[in-house]
Design a protein around this motif. Structure first.
Motif, PDB file in Angstrom:
ATOM      1  N   GLU A  35      11.579 -49.965 -56.467  1.00 56.60           N
ATOM      2  CA  GLU A  35      11.804 -49.462 -55.127  1.00 56.60           C
ATOM      3  C   GLU A  35      12.631 -50.485 -54.350  1.00 56.60           C
ATOM      4  OE1 GLU A  35       8.437 -47.971 -53.019  1.00 56.60           O
ATOM      5  OE2 GLU A  35       7.437 -47.271 -54.833  1.00 56.60           O
ATOM      6  N   GLY A  36      13.425 -49.999 -53.394  1.00 53.44           N
ATOM      7  CA  GLY A  36      14.251 -50.873 -52.581  1.00 53.44           C
ATOM      8  C   GLY A  36      15.575 -51.207 -53.253  1.00 53.44           C
ATOM      9  N   ARG A  37      16.314 -52.102 -52.615  1.00 54.01           N
ATOM     10  CA  ARG A  37      17.638 -52.478 -53.096  1.00 54.01           C
ATOM     11  C   ARG A  37      17.546 -53.607 -54.120  1.00 54.01           C
ATOM     12  NH1 ARG A  37      23.048 -52.069 -51.855  1.00 54.01           N
ATOM     13  NH2 ARG A  37      24.290 -53.934 -52.247  1.00 54.01           N
ATOM     14  N   MET A  38      18.492 -53.631 -55.020  1.00 56.13           N
ATOM     15  CA  MET A  38      18.552 -54.658 -56.050  1.00 56.13           C
ATOM     16  C   MET A  38      19.868 -55.427 -55.878  1.00 56.13           C
ATOM     17  SD  MET A  38      18.262 -54.001 -60.172  1.00 56.13           S
ATOM     18  CE  MET A  38      16.908 -52.877 -59.933  1.00 56.13           C
ATOM     19  N   ASP A  39      19.787 -56.718 -55.641  1.00 62.18           N
ATOM     20  CA  ASP A  39      20.977 -57.535 -55.433  1.00 62.18           C
ATOM     21  C   ASP A  39      21.205 -58.445 -56.634  1.00 62.18           C
ATOM     22  OD1 ASP A  39      21.715 -56.667 -52.776  1.00 62.18           O
ATOM     23  OD2 ASP A  39      19.910 -57.700 -52.073  1.00 62.18           O
ATOM     24  N   LEU A  40      22.275 -58.199 -57.356  1.00 58.64           N
ATOM     25  CA  LEU A  40      22.606 -58.977 -58.543  1.00 58.64           C
ATOM     26  C   LEU A  40      24.073 -59.376 -58.508  1.00 58.64           C
ATOM     27  CD1 LEU A  40      20.906 -56.771 -61.287  1.00 58.64           C
ATOM     28  CD2 LEU A  40      20.011 -58.900 -60.338  1.00 58.64           C
ATOM     29  N   GLU A  41      24.349 -60.519 -59.099  1.00 56.58           N
ATOM     30  CA  GLU A  41      25.735 -60.926 -59.253  1.00 56.58           C
ATOM     31  C   GLU A  41      26.323 -60.292 -60.513  1.00 56.58           C
ATOM     32  OE1 GLU A  41      26.006 -65.136 -59.327  1.00 56.58           O
ATOM     33  OE2 GLU A  41      25.332 -65.396 -57.244  1.00 56.58           O
ATOM     34  N   ASN A  42      27.625 -60.106 -60.502  1.00 55.86           N
ATOM     35  CA  ASN A  42      28.356 -59.599 -61.672  1.00 55.86           C
ATOM     36  C   ASN A  42      27.861 -58.238 -62.146  1.00 55.86           C
ATOM     37  OD1 ASN A  42      29.832 -62.079 -61.789  1.00 55.86           O
ATOM     38  ND2 ASN A  42      28.079 -63.006 -62.865  1.00 55.86           N
ATOM     39  N   ALA A  43      27.500 -57.386 -61.186  1.00 58.71           N
ATOM     40  CA  ALA A  43      27.064 -56.036 -61.515  1.00 58.71           C
ATOM     41  C   ALA A  43      27.905 -55.023 -60.748  1.00 58.71           C
ATOM     42  CB  ALA A  43      25.591 -55.845 -61.195  1.00 58.71           C
ATOM     43  N   GLU A  44      28.159 -53.895 -61.368  1.00 56.44           N
ATOM     44  CA  GLU A  44      28.821 -52.787 -60.690  1.00 56.44           C
ATOM     45  C   GLU A  44      27.755 -51.984 -59.952  1.00 56.44           C
ATOM     46  OE1 GLU A  44      31.335 -48.702 -61.785  1.00 56.44           O
ATOM     47  OE2 GLU A  44      30.791 -50.149 -63.349  1.00 56.44           O
ATOM     48  N   TYR A  45      28.103 -51.519 -58.742  1.00 59.05           N
ATOM     49  CA  TYR A  45      27.139 -50.785 -57.933  1.00 59.05           C
ATOM     50  C   TYR A  45      27.601 -49.346 -57.710  1.00 59.05           C
ATOM     51  CZ  TYR A  45      24.135 -54.725 -56.792  1.00 59.05           C
ATOM     52  OH  TYR A  45      23.242 -55.755 -56.875  1.00 59.05           O
ATOM     53  N   VAL A  46      26.630 -48.426 -57.791  1.00 62.87           N
ATOM     54  CA  VAL A  46      26.857 -47.025 -57.440  1.00 62.87           C
ATOM     55  C   VAL A  46      25.841 -46.645 -56.378  1.00 62.87           C
ATOM     56  CG1 VAL A  46      26.745 -44.630 -58.225  1.00 62.87           C
ATOM     57  CG2 VAL A  46      27.805 -46.361 -59.678  1.00 62.87           C
ATOM     58  N   ASP A  47      26.325 -46.211 -55.223  1.00 64.37           N
ATOM     59  CA  ASP A  47      25.447 -45.780 -54.135  1.00 64.37           C
ATOM     60  C   ASP A  47      25.140 -44.292 -54.316  1.00 64.37           C
ATOM     61  OD1 ASP A  47      24.119 -45.210 -51.804  1.00 64.37           O
ATOM     62  OD2 ASP A  47      25.637 -46.060 -50.465  1.00 64.37           O
ATOM     63  N   ALA A  48      23.882 -43.969 -54.554  1.00 62.42           N
ATOM     64  CA  ALA A  48      23.493 -42.568 -54.727  1.00 62.42           C
ATOM     65  C   ALA A  48      23.431 -41.812 -53.413  1.00 62.42           C
ATOM     66  CB  ALA A  48      22.146 -42.484 -55.438  1.00 62.42           C
ATOM     67  N   CYS A  49      23.607 -42.532 -52.313  1.00 61.53           N
ATOM     68  CA  CYS A  49      23.700 -41.916 -50.978  1.00 61.53           C
ATOM     69  C   CYS A  49      22.462 -41.092 -50.624  1.00 61.53           C
ATOM     70  CB  CYS A  49      24.952 -41.047 -50.869  1.00 61.53           C
ATOM     71  SG  CYS A  49      26.498 -41.934 -51.144  1.00 61.53           S
ATOM     72  N   GLY A  50      21.314 -41.557 -51.097  1.00 61.19           N
ATOM     73  CA  GLY A  50      20.075 -40.870 -50.758  1.00 61.19           C
ATOM     74  C   GLY A  50      19.821 -39.599 -51.549  1.00 61.19           C
ATOM     75  N   ASN A  51      20.648 -39.315 -52.533  1.00 59.59           N
ATOM     76  CA  ASN A  51      20.467 -38.133 -53.362  1.00 59.59           C
ATOM     77  C   ASN A  51      19.419 -38.390 -54.445  1.00 59.59           C
ATOM     78  OD1 ASN A  51      22.530 -36.199 -52.342  1.00 59.59           O
ATOM     79  ND2 ASN A  51      23.948 -37.845 -52.913  1.00 59.59           N
ATOM     80  N   TYR A  52      19.054 -37.315 -55.130  1.00 58.23           N
ATOM     81  CA  TYR A  52      18.122 -37.432 -56.250  1.00 58.23           C
ATOM     82  C   TYR A  52      18.801 -38.115 -57.439  1.00 58.23           C
ATOM     83  CZ  TYR A  52      14.968 -34.025 -54.035  1.00 58.23           C
ATOM     84  OH  TYR A  52      14.107 -33.375 -53.190  1.00 58.23           O
ATOM     85  N   LEU A  53      18.026 -38.917 -58.154  1.00 57.55           N
ATOM     86  CA  LEU A  53      18.451 -39.478 -59.440  1.00 57.55           C
ATOM     87  C   LEU A  53      17.451 -39.000 -60.488  1.00 57.55           C
ATOM     88  CD1 LEU A  53      20.334 -41.381 -61.060  1.00 57.55           C
ATOM     89  CD2 LEU A  53      18.706 -43.219 -60.583  1.00 57.55           C
ATOM     90  N   SER A  54      17.970 -38.271 -61.458  1.00 61.07           N
ATOM     91  CA  SER A  54      17.129 -37.637 -62.470  1.00 61.07           C
ATOM     92  C   SER A  54      17.555 -38.086 -63.855  1.00 61.07           C
ATOM     93  CB  SER A  54      17.283 -36.113 -62.355  1.00 61.07           C
ATOM     94  OG  SER A  54      16.849 -35.440 -63.516  1.00 61.07           O
ATOM     95  N   PRO A  55      16.652 -37.996 -64.839  1.00 58.45           N
ATOM     96  CA  PRO A  55      17.132 -38.107 -66.218  1.00 58.45           C
ATOM     97  C   PRO A  55      18.193 -37.038 -66.463  1.00 58.45           C
ATOM     98  CG  PRO A  55      14.728 -38.084 -66.135  1.00 58.45           C
ATOM     99  CD  PRO A  55      15.198 -37.735 -64.769  1.00 58.45           C
ATOM    100  N   GLY A  56      19.126 -37.315 -67.351  1.00 54.53           N
ATOM    101  CA  GLY A  56      20.143 -36.326 -67.678  1.00 54.53           C
ATOM    102  C   GLY A  56      19.515 -35.066 -68.241  1.00 54.53           C
ATOM    103  N   PHE A  57      20.122 -33.927 -67.928  1.00 56.68           N
ATOM    104  CA  PHE A  57      19.586 -32.658 -68.393  1.00 56.68           C
ATOM    105  C   PHE A  57      19.864 -32.483 -69.889  1.00 56.68           C
ATOM    106  CE2 PHE A  57      20.822 -31.152 -63.883  1.00 56.68           C
ATOM    107  CZ  PHE A  57      19.714 -31.794 -63.338  1.00 56.68           C
ATOM    108  N   ILE A  58      18.899 -31.905 -70.591  1.00 59.06           N
ATOM    109  CA  ILE A  58      18.993 -31.685 -72.041  1.00 59.06           C
ATOM    110  C   ILE A  58      18.942 -30.187 -72.304  1.00 59.06           C
ATOM    111  CG2 ILE A  58      17.904 -32.112 -74.274  1.00 59.06           C
ATOM    112  CD1 ILE A  58      16.688 -34.676 -73.036  1.00 59.06           C
ATOM    113  N   ASP A  59      20.003 -29.660 -72.896  1.00 59.91           N
ATOM    114  CA  ASP A  59      20.112 -28.220 -73.166  1.00 59.91           C
ATOM    115  C   ASP A  59      19.969 -27.982 -74.667  1.00 59.91           C
ATOM    116  OD1 ASP A  59      20.576 -25.527 -73.082  1.00 59.91           O
ATOM    117  OD2 ASP A  59      22.528 -25.642 -72.103  1.00 59.91           O
ATOM    118  N   LEU A  60      18.841 -27.415 -75.065  1.00 61.49           N
ATOM    119  CA  LEU A  60      18.557 -27.183 -76.482  1.00 61.49           C
ATOM    120  C   LEU A  60      19.304 -25.981 -77.055  1.00 61.49           C
ATOM    121  CD1 LEU A  60      14.653 -27.643 -76.468  1.00 61.49           C
ATOM    122  CD2 LEU A  60      16.367 -29.318 -77.212  1.00 61.49           C
ATOM    123  N   HIS A  61      19.935 -25.180 -76.193  1.00 60.22           N
ATOM    124  CA  HIS A  61      20.495 -23.903 -76.659  1.00 60.22           C
ATOM    125  C   HIS A  61      21.690 -23.511 -75.796  1.00 60.22           C
ATOM    126  CE1 HIS A  61      19.404 -19.508 -78.018  1.00 60.22           C
ATOM    127  NE2 HIS A  61      20.711 -19.696 -77.970  1.00 60.22           N
TER     128      HIS A  61
END
Length: 396
Positions: A35-61
């Protein structure tokens, strides 16, 4: 070491949503979730802008999308399908065939072997789902009746030999002569048998269940319910799917193939743990409505897409889905009234377990593949990632 941080996200788990959270991805895997922000050096950042972050969807068919079908037997078609579904949040899919000639089927096998090792921006392939040819004529749906048959070892052994270990699932009608023995062969070879396009009664399904079959293809569609013989009522395949508690069922949750009351019923009985949402999409998925082709461009049949579904030209039957994964989740949340956690579980954790990939996919937790999707409150996809690689970006 490649480091990517996705922050300012509402992370979805099977039980809750954690607000204002971050994850760290290293070399394609999730390293830290907090939870909260993560501050690291030498990392690329993507701001989800408050949206949902989900596992990728898996389509069996899925059969296709973006005006391409796997039965087109071309690398271009496969990549188009993978790219189109990635725009709708799918990060892993199982290319599904239609009943066809062996020549056409074997041609796809060769195409699949080439494309699965390629690098591209799109959903990755988890193995082939063979839909047929061991189906009931009565419940063939849009499957070509010329190629329907009963399982025979000389036939299916030859198919498996040509597939060279790339078959993940094989749908079959268990009431056909030789089908139960065929199902046992599949299980021994690590291929998941699934009941579909079938006239099976409860007793037929019970025999398949005793043989180890635990899966049903597009539940409700192309299968028998309660029937009458000599004035007596008999439970059908649908009732068996409900009564046998640990059978997993695919559901085409577009709101058309399975309408709201039946979606409510299947969820009430089976729960998110035993339902995998599937698109069963044909080439018209992601395309405008109008005429399209079911199956390959060369040997397929013309169909009509209207009312959010593909139909036979005479409108006597559906001819395939035009759904995408985001639409399935949207239906379950907006129409059926499930929580976002419940709906996402049926498109992530449950199919991962069914595919025996739940040790690395289907959840946001340390050690798992960084297959992820970011979407908003309307389940409109903003970005998709496969092992930390951004394969689709729709942030404005």
């Amino acid at each position: 070491m490649n480091k990517l941080v996705i922050h300012n996200a509402r992370i979805i788990t099977p039980t809750c949503v954690t607000d204002s959270s971050s994850i760290l991805i290293e070399d394609g895997r999730i390293k830290v979730v907090q939870e909260g922000r993560m501050d690291l050096e030498n990392a690329e950042y993507v701001d989800a802008c408050g949206n949902y972050l989900s596992p990728g969807f898996i389509d069996l068919h899925t059969h296709g999308a973006g005006n391409a079908d796997f039965m087109d037997n071309s690398i271009e078609a496969c990549l188009t399908i993978a790219s189109t579904h990635a725009k709708h949040g799918t990060t892993l899919l199982f290319p599904t065939t239609l009943t066809s000639t062996d020549k056409e089927l074997f041609s796809f096998f060769e195409t699949y072997k080439k494309v699965k090792t390629m690098e591209y921006n799109g959903a990755v392939f988890g193995g082939i789902h063979l839909e047929g040819p061991y189906f009931s004529y009565k419940y063939r749906g849009a499957q070509d009746p010329r190629f329907l048959k009963s399982p025979n070892p000389n036939d299916y052994d030859r198919i498996m030999e040509h597939a060279d270990g790339n078959i993940a699932c094989w749908s079959l009608a268990p009431e056909l002569p030789g089908a139960i023995e065929f199902g046992k062969v599949l299980i021994k070879k690590g291929i998941r048998p699934s009941i579909g396009h079938t006239e099976a009664t409860y007793d037929d399904v019970l025999e398949a269940y005793k043989a180890g079959i635990r899966s049903m293809t597009h539940f409700y569609s192309a299968m028998e319910g309660i029937t009458r013989k000599n004035a007596m009522r008999y439970a059908g395949c649908i009732e068996a799917g409900y009564l046998l508690e640990d059978i997993d069922v695919e559901i085409i949750a577009d709101g058309v193939h399975v309408p709201k009351p039946l979606l409510e019923l299947v969820f009430k009985i089976k729960g998110a743990e035993h339902i995998a949402l599937v698109t069963d999409s044909m080439r018209a998925a992601g395309m405008p409505e109008g005429k399209s082709i079911l199956g390959s461009l060369k040997n397929g049949q013309e169909v009509l897409v209207e009312d959010g579904v593909a139909k036979m030209l005479d409108r006597t039957a559906f001819a395939g889905s035009v759904a995408t994964a985001d639409r399935l989740i949207r239906t379950m949340v907006k129409i059926v009234g499930l929580s976002i956690c419940q709906a996402v579980q049926m498109m992530t954790a449950t199919p991962a377990r069914i595919a025996k990939l739940d040790d690395k996919k289907g959840a946001i937790k340390p050690g798992y593949d960084a297959d992820l999707v970011i979407f908003d409150d309307n389940i409109d996809v903003k970005a998709s990632f496969v092992k930390g690689k951004n394969i689709y970006n729709n942030f404005k």
